[in-house]
Scaffold this motif. Structure first.
Motif, PDB file in Angstrom:
ATOM      1  N   ASP A 428      -0.931  -8.606  -8.219  1.00  9.61           N
ATOM      2  CA  ASP A 428      -1.519  -7.375  -7.690  1.00  9.61           C
ATOM      3  C   ASP A 428      -0.952  -7.054  -6.310  1.00  9.61           C
ATOM      4  O   ASP A 428      -0.632  -5.900  -6.011  1.00  9.61           O
ATOM      5  N   HIS A 429      -0.786  -8.078  -5.490  1.00  8.16           N
ATOM      6  CA  HIS A 429      -0.219  -7.885  -4.147  1.00  8.16           C
ATOM      7  C   HIS A 429       1.200  -7.329  -4.226  1.00  8.16           C
ATOM      8  O   HIS A 429       1.563  -6.393  -3.497  1.00  8.16           O
ATOM      9  N   ALA A 432       1.303  -3.750  -5.526  1.00 11.81           N
ATOM     10  CA  ALA A 432       0.797  -2.827  -4.502  1.00 11.81           C
ATOM     11  C   ALA A 432       1.761  -2.653  -3.341  1.00 11.81           C
ATOM     12  O   ALA A 432       1.619  -1.723  -2.541  1.00 11.81           O
ATOM     13  N   SER A 433       2.759  -3.537  -3.243  1.00  9.85           N
ATOM     14  CA  SER A 433       3.707  -3.471  -2.122  1.00  9.85           C
ATOM     15  C   SER A 433       4.606  -2.252  -2.186  1.00  9.85           C
ATOM     16  O   SER A 433       5.181  -1.834  -1.182  1.00  9.85           O
ATOM     17  N   GLY A 434       4.763  -1.692  -3.374  1.00  9.42           N
ATOM     18  CA  GLY A 434       5.658  -0.546  -3.543  1.00  9.42           C
ATOM     19  C   GLY A 434       7.120  -0.922  -3.640  1.00  9.42           C
ATOM     20  O   GLY A 434       7.982  -0.045  -3.763  1.00  9.42           O
ATOM     21  N   ALA A 482      -3.206  -1.442 -13.225  1.00  9.89           N
ATOM     22  CA  ALA A 482      -1.983  -1.118 -12.478  1.00  9.89           C
ATOM     23  C   ALA A 482      -1.820   0.391 -12.308  1.00  9.89           C
ATOM     24  O   ALA A 482      -1.325   0.868 -11.282  1.00  9.89           O
ATOM     25  N   THR A 484      -3.994   2.568 -11.722  1.00 14.06           N
ATOM     26  CA  THR A 484      -4.862   3.158 -10.695  1.00 14.06           C
ATOM     27  C   THR A 484      -4.155   3.324  -9.363  1.00 14.06           C
ATOM     28  O   THR A 484      -4.577   4.125  -8.533  1.00 14.06           O
ATOM     29  N   TYR A 485      -3.067   2.577  -9.138  1.00 10.23           N
ATOM     30  CA  TYR A 485      -2.313   2.749  -7.896  1.00 10.23           C
ATOM     31  C   TYR A 485      -1.556   4.074  -7.870  1.00 10.23           C
ATOM     32  O   TYR A 485      -1.310   4.631  -6.801  1.00 10.23           O
ATOM     33  N   ASN A 487       1.535   4.717  -8.305  1.00 10.72           N
ATOM     34  CA  ASN A 487       2.970   4.675  -7.989  1.00 10.72           C
ATOM     35  C   ASN A 487       3.683   3.533  -8.712  1.00 10.72           C
ATOM     36  O   ASN A 487       4.761   3.127  -8.309  1.00 10.72           O
ATOM     37  N   ILE A 488       3.067   3.008  -9.759  1.00  7.83           N
ATOM     38  CA  ILE A 488       3.657   1.908 -10.529  1.00  7.83           C
ATOM     39  C   ILE A 488       4.008   2.400 -11.924  1.00  7.83           C
ATOM     40  O   ILE A 488       3.169   3.011 -12.607  1.00  7.83           O
TER      41      ILE A 488
END
Length: 626
Positions: A428-429, A432-434, A482, A484-485, A487-488
């Protein structure tokens, strides 16, 4: 109940130690079992005891020779193998690894790649045999082969001049390669005989309906002949990668796999995905692999299935722990990005030597296609040529970093035990880093490598270790989390259901400039299925709605389109048939039939609810909400 179980165990110990007579011990154990489990349990125990007793009457001595016998546990590595393979890995294969001196081992811990091809395990009793007259050249058998032992090529007819007499070929059906010849060839000594290729083959022999374009035949009579054919096939030139249509399996599967002959189970559902990734991106892949099945068949001593092409390029692979593999892969990305950044700075700084045109070509190449990558490598070759012998410190540094100017494909690979459970926090980290990393989760819905424990990917009703009564809760939806971010890139695939959809997801995910997540359904021996029909079973679970095919692509949002594309059709049938085709579900109907009935109903409701939710999300119009 606990006291009675202790009595059983204590009595077994006394019997083994000779403290209690055997008959007295059996009577005592039987009585305790009847009190604990009822008469049926005692009967089963008695049958087991009888089975053990009967083995004593059926033991026969097999003479394998004396201590100086020429018997080999495994075939010796041939003289054609590299020295390290012969003198180190060959010794390990013969189970004599303890005799190796430390001086023979790599001082930095790295091992050569492409060494599994020297094993020649010869484990298959039957191997697939190609019938060129029936074949439609669809490439499906090549795509699903778990061990990359089936290959296909198109080539000029002139290449057949020195072909063995038994080598098969036929005219290419694909119009883009008209006038060329085509062959599908099997590696007889590397094939595991799983039969997945036969099951997936769509071409039927009209004169013999039971036969297809590829059929299983006894290996031993074909071994020598097909080994010669295999060696000749490998010597045929590979098709020009830039000329292949990578969105069509029939052409894409002509790409050379750089993952071959692994030690995975016969019929494995995971390895075809890794093989596909190496066909597409293998000459520039960097892989961080979580501990699990994929680390065992991917990097277990003594040999390595990851290989290189004729130019010496192939995947760089390393294994990390369950709990930190995602971070391990992120470290790869951060280091490579910094090298790329520095290399670009040096290119600009040395424009006076390299020339403005070459500098512009290097820095402005998007590297999104095979052709782009090929061009970039030509530019890098020019850089090396222009800077050769230049003693300027900047020139020397650029020479050491020049290969980083070619885009690297960074992959973080593992199973559902890692991605859904133990390594989820790190995953998850990283997502989320992009950062531009690609994550491949081979979802077997259970901890496969460590013995079949339940994971958060295990579906409701499945029996596994720590879920002996059927898992009571539904499966975690990693893909939806995933998304929900926003940008993934997220893709859910099943190769046996739709191979070209799987191919499209891999291409889109790798091309996406940001984090991507591919969740790949992987049938497994732990499911209790016939592994030969594993790919057909994948199709069945997609048709029932147990597994969804979809793509979530943030790039579509920029065009005002819904990023979620639901690629599955609405479920054609209920989940019952596909679930009870697997022993992990079916066994509950024998041990706890009422619970099985209830969990089946709840599992069907899970599928219905999930389908309606995804359908709703995919049909939403972004423009209407503005």
């Amino acid at each position: 109940m606990g006291n009675r179980i202790n009595t059983i165990m204590q009595t077994c110990f006394f019997a083994l130690a000779g403290i209690l007579p055997r008959d007295e011990a059996i009577a005592k154990i039987k009585k305790a079992i009847e009190k604990t489990y009822g008469k049926k349990g005692a009967e089963i125990v008695q049958l087991n005891i009888k089975a053990v007793d009967r083995t004593l009457d059926n033991l026969y001595e097999v003479n394998v020779g004396g201590a100086n016998s020429n018997l080999h546990i495994l075939p010796a590595i041939g003289d054609a193998a590299p020295q390290f393979v012969r003198e180190v890995e060959g010794v390990m294969l013969a189970r004599q690894g303890d005799s190796l001196p430390v001086s023979k081992l790599p001082c930095d811990g790295t091992y050569p790649t492409g060494t599994s091809k020297w094993e020649k395990r010869n484990v298959a009793q039957e191997i697939p045999v190609w019938d060129p007259d029936v074949c439609v050249q669809c490439g499906k058998c090549i795509a699903v082969c778990p061990h990359a032992t089936i290959r296909g090529k198109a080539y000029d007819a002139g290449s057949l001049a020195n072909a063995p007499e038994s080598f098969k070929s036929i005219d290419v059906k694909d119009k883009a390669f008209a006038g060329q010849k085509f062959t599908i060839q099997v590696a007889p000594e590397d094939c595991t005989g799983c039969g997945v290729c036969v099951d997936i083959c769509p071409a039927k022999n009209k004169s013999m309906p039971s036969k297809r374009a590829i059929n299983m035949e006894s290996q031993l009579p074909l071994r020598e002949q097909e080994s010669q054919n295999w060696d000749f096939f490998l010597g045929l030139p590979n098709p020009d990668r830039a000329a292949l249509n990578l969105e069509r399996i029939r052409q894409q599967q002509w790409q050379e796999p750089l993952f071959e002959f692994s030690g995975a189970c016969a019929g494995c559902g995971e390895t075809p995905y890794i093989k596909l990734a190496t066909q597409l991106f293998g000459d520039r892949m960097v892989i961080a692999n979580a501990t699990g099945c994929s680390s065992i068949y991917g990097g277990n001593l003594p040999t390595t299935p990851y290989s290189v092409n004729s130019e010496g390029r192939g995947p760089s692979w390393s294994n990390s722990l369950f709990e930190d593999n995602a971070e391990f892969g992120l470290g790869f990305q951060l280091a490579i990005s910094k090298h790329q950044e520095f290399a670009c700075e040096l290119v600009q700084k040395l424009a006076g030597i390299l020339g403005d045109n070459l500098v512009s070509q290097i820095l402005n190449n998007g590297q999104k296609t095979e052709a782009d990558i090929y061009e970039q490598r030509q530019y890098v070759a020019q850089v090396k040529e222009l800077l050769a012998g230049n003693t300027d410190p900047d020139a020397q540094q650029l020479l050491s970093l020049a290969d980083y100017l070619v885009k690297k494909s960074i992959w973080i690979v593992g199973g559902d035990g890692w991605a859904y459970d133990i390594g989820y926090g790190g995953l998850d980290h990283v997502l989320a880093s992009g950062r531009n990393v690609n994550v491949l989760v081979m979802d077997t819905e259970v901890y496969s490598n460590t013995g079949g424990q339940s994971s958060k990917a295990t579906p409701r009703g499945a029996v596994a270790k720590f879920a002996a009564g059927g898992k009571p809760a539904p499966k975690k939806d990693l893909g939806l989390i995933a998304m929900t971010y926003g940008n993934i890139y997220v893709g859910s695939v099943a190769l046996g259901a739709r191979d070209e959809h799987t191919l499209k997801v891999f291409l889109e995910a790798e091309a996406y400039d940001g984090p991507s997540l591919i969740i790949a359904y992987s049938h497994c021996i732990a499911h209790g299925i016939n592994m030969t029909t594993g790919m057909s079973h994948q199709k069945a679970i997609v048709e029932s709605g147990r597994w969804l095919l979809y793509r979530y692509d943030p790039r579509r949002t920029e065009a005002g389109e819904n990023p979620l594309q639901l690629d599955s059709r609405s479920p054609k049938k209920g989940v019952k048939d596909s679930m009870y085709a697997e022993n992990r579900f079916k066994m509950l109907t024998k041990t706890k039939p009422e619970d099985a009935k209830r969990l089946l109903k709840e599992a069907q409701q899970d599928v219905n609810t999930r389908w309606e939710m995804y359908k709703y999300l995919a049909e939403r119009s972004l423009k209407s909400e503005e």
